[in-house]
Write a protein that holds these residues in place. Structure first.
Motif, PDB file in Angstrom:
ATOM      1  N   GLN A  43       0.835  -1.205   0.000  1.00  0.00           N
ATOM      2  CA  GLN A  43       0.000   0.000   0.000  1.00  0.00           C
ATOM      3  C   GLN A  43       0.868   1.252   0.000  1.00  0.00           C
ATOM      4  OE1 GLN A  43      -3.216  -0.091  -0.499  1.00  0.00           O
ATOM      5  NE2 GLN A  43      -3.138  -2.344  -0.504  1.00  0.00           N
TER       6      GLN A  43
ATOM      7  N   HIS B 116      -5.127   3.212  -3.208  1.00  0.00           N
ATOM      8  CA  HIS B 116      -4.592   2.392  -2.126  1.00  0.00           C
ATOM      9  C   HIS B 116      -5.497   2.483  -0.911  1.00  0.00           C
ATOM     10  CE1 HIS B 116      -3.026   6.465  -1.461  1.00  0.00           C
ATOM     11  NE2 HIS B 116      -3.061   6.156  -0.187  1.00  0.00           N
ATOM     12  N   LYS B 117      -5.288   1.555   0.021  1.00  0.00           N
ATOM     13  CA  LYS B 117      -6.031   1.562   1.281  1.00  0.00           C
ATOM     14  C   LYS B 117      -5.191   2.280   2.327  1.00  0.00           C
ATOM     15  CE  LYS B 117      -7.804  -2.964  -0.031  1.00  0.00           C
ATOM     16  NZ  LYS B 117      -7.742  -4.411   0.245  1.00  0.00           N
TER      17      LYS B 117
END
Length: 600
Positions: free
Chosen positions: A311, A321-322
């Motif tokens: 990420q 992305h997280k």
């Protein structure tokens, strides 16, 4: 580490490969050029650029006495070492053409190449190489001289000279010929997955342009240390681990062997690694095996570190992305990623992967752990680099955008076509094969199937390796085989099914991991018939299915045949660059493959 200083030699200044060395010696006479392990002294030693120039002068003086003319071919069958560079640079400076041979190739290929290229002089390592050459001795009649790095015993051939006795103590003043930048520098024989190998003719300018174009993709510094372990007989290592460091003034350290690579990484502590996916796959499989023996918490911690690192990578690349895993990334990097990176020497800032496709799972794991990997693509016929990911704009699923001055497009059946200053002069004494691969408009037909998206090239298979099932479905097997081998149980894999109703797999099992599986199923590990046990077969198919879970519906394997006997170069089943010789494999296992489809 020294300060980050760049000192790239322009192509127009170097003009030729010997010119590149001369300019590097002029700019950096006292700089460290090569680091190698001296067996006699049991110690690592350095050679400066001026040291190299002095040694090369001795080699050229000795070569002058052999009676060779500019354009004559000279061969080298040597492990990576400073003498490889000395011999080549001495030969090129005399207008000779270098022909490298793989140290692990089959005797019949050595004989064919030596004869086909009409090699006049050959440098080899030791008794082992001489023994292999002895198998094709009848094809060596035209050789004027065979030089050995190690003294051989009981040799009854006046042409064989031990290098320490052959080289003079003092160099002579030589009148070196003027070298044409567009003239032939080397003939590199392709691995030959089918038929005899073909000799790719490359000019000084082909190689110099390609080296400079590759070097322009990222900054390289005089303080960089390259660890060289891929064979210099392959253009990927020759360009990335020899010419490029010379162009940029970086240091090259020669690993002692693949077996000692892990130890050499800790000793040399390189900043740049030019490598192939198989190295990452081995480490990846070793990590997976170690994790299986650790508590569940350790496995979760490792997976969390890889996820958070991935990420973080996506964030750096400006992609979706997280955010939650990123909160834990610094801590997880210290706990997990840092330890892995220390095992690679602790200073590695860039790993360049090429020569074969890199599994996305493997790439994501190492990138998640903090290693910068950029994947590239090339062919010997293109000098060799065509494309490479950049650190900024890195998509591990792709082989990156083309190098500067490289044109690419898709032809019939989505075949990748390339046009660039790196296109070979042609195949040695083979105009028909040359015409088959380079069309009238100057496009080289790579044989690779691809698609291009946002300037990035994505290789999806080989035209000649596409499997067409009985229902007409076309399946590229290479990525499936790669995915199967990310399970530590499987060392090698080949998918079959041409003209058949379904896909099957031939696999080679890792002996140590097979023993563990055999214990679990209570079958004898040393009896290959145990591999046919129904429970073992179901387990193999289950594990293959798990590895192919992310593939489309066509990627289903319904039969598997396993063996413990590796597919080797010596058996004629793989090339020296570890590519499967599919036709040879199908011939070897014809009866087994027929048996897979009995009743269907």
């Amino acid at each position: 580490m020294a300060a980050s200083v760049t000192d790239v030699i322009p192509v127009e200044v170097a003009e030729t490969l010997p010119g590149l060395l001369r300019e590097r010696v002029r700019r950096s006479p006292n700089g460290v050029a090569y680091r190698y392990y001296n067996d006699a002294d049991q110690a690592w030693q350095d050679l400066s650029w001026q040291d190299m120039a002095d040694h090369i002068a001795l080699w050229q003086t000795a070569m002058q006495q052999v009676g060779l003319n500019p354009g004559d071919r000279v061969g080298i069958m040597l492990h990576n070492c400073p003498q490889w560079v000395m011999y080549e640079q001495a030969a090129l400076g005399l207008g000779l053409v270098l022909v490298p041979l793989y140290t692990n190739d089959r005797a019949e290929n050595f004989g064919y190449i030596i004869e086909n290229a009409d090699i006049q002089m050959l440098l080899i390592d030791d008794q082992e190489h001489w023994d292999v050459l002895s198998e094709v001795y009848h094809r060596l009649d035209h050789l004027k001289l065979i030089i050995t790095l190690e003294k051989l015993t009981d040799i009854h051939d006046d042409r064989v000279k031990f290098v320490d006795k052959w080289l003079p103590q003092v160099p002579q003043s030589l009148n070196l010929p003027e070298i044409d930048p567009n003239g032939l520098a080397t003939i590199v024989y392709t691995s030959g997955t089918t038929g005899n190998p073909k000799g790719v003719m490359l000019s000084h300018h082909n190689i110099l342009w390609n080296t400079a174009s590759a070097a322009s993709c990222e900054p390289f510094f005089t303080s960089d240390i390259f660890l060289s372990f891929l064979p210099l007989s392959h253009m990927f290592e020759r360009t990335g681990g020899y010419y490029l460091p010379m162009l940029t003034g970086s240091i090259v350290a020669y690993s002692r062997s693949i077996e000692q690579l892990a130890e050499d990484l800790l000793i040399i502590r390189p900043t740049i690694l030019v490598t192939v996916p198989r190295i990452f796959e081995r480490v990846y499989n070793k990590i997976k095996l170690q994790l299986e023996e650790k508590p569940a918490f350790a496995r979760k911690l490792f997976n969390a570190a890889v996820n958070a690192g991935w990420q973080h990578f996506l964030q750096q690349q400006g992609r979706e992305h997280k955010t939650l895993p990123l909160l834990f990334w610094p801590l997880l990097q210290r706990l997990v990623g840092h330890k892995i990176m220390q095992k690679l020497g602790g200073r590695l800032r860039l790993a360049v992967s090429g020569g074969a496709p890199l599994s996305l799972d493997v790439a994501q794991t190492f990138i998640g752990l903090g290693l910068t990997i950029v994947q590239g693509y090339g062919m010997t016929e293109l000098s060799p680099v065509v494309s490479s990911n950049r650190i900024k704009g890195n998509d591990p699923a792709s082989v990156g955008p083309p190098l500067p001055d490289v044109e690419v497009k898709l032809g019939k059946d989505n075949e990748l076509l390339v046009r660039s200053p790196g296109i070979m002069l042609g195949y040695w004494n083979n105009p028909e094969a040359t015409a088959d691969i380079i069309d009238d408009d100057g496009w080289l037909h790579t044989g690779d199937v691809a698609h291009i998206e946002h300037d990035h090239i994505y290789i999806t298979g080989r035209l000649k390796e596409i499997i067409v099932l009985a229902n007409g479905e076309k399946i590229p097997p290479a990525d499936m085989e790669l995915a199967i081998c990310t399970d530590p149980l499987f060392e090698q894999a080949m998918i079959v099914g041409e003209g058949k109703p379904f896909l099957s797999a031939l696999v080679v099992l890792n002996r140590d991991n097979w023993k563990k599986l055999a214990e679990a199923f209570v079958v004898p590990a040393d009896d290959e018939s145990s591999l046919d046990d129904p429970d073992v077969q179901n387990e193999l198919l289950k594990r293959i299915k798990e590895q192919l879970a992310a593939f489309p519906g066509y990627a289903k394997i319904f039969r598997v045949v396993a063996t413990l006997e590796p597919w080797t170069v010596e058996a004629g089943l793989i090339t020296p660059t570890l590519k499967l010789k599919r036709n040879c494999m199908i011939d070897r296992y014809e009866d087994i493959i027929i048996g897979m489809y009995e009743g269907h």
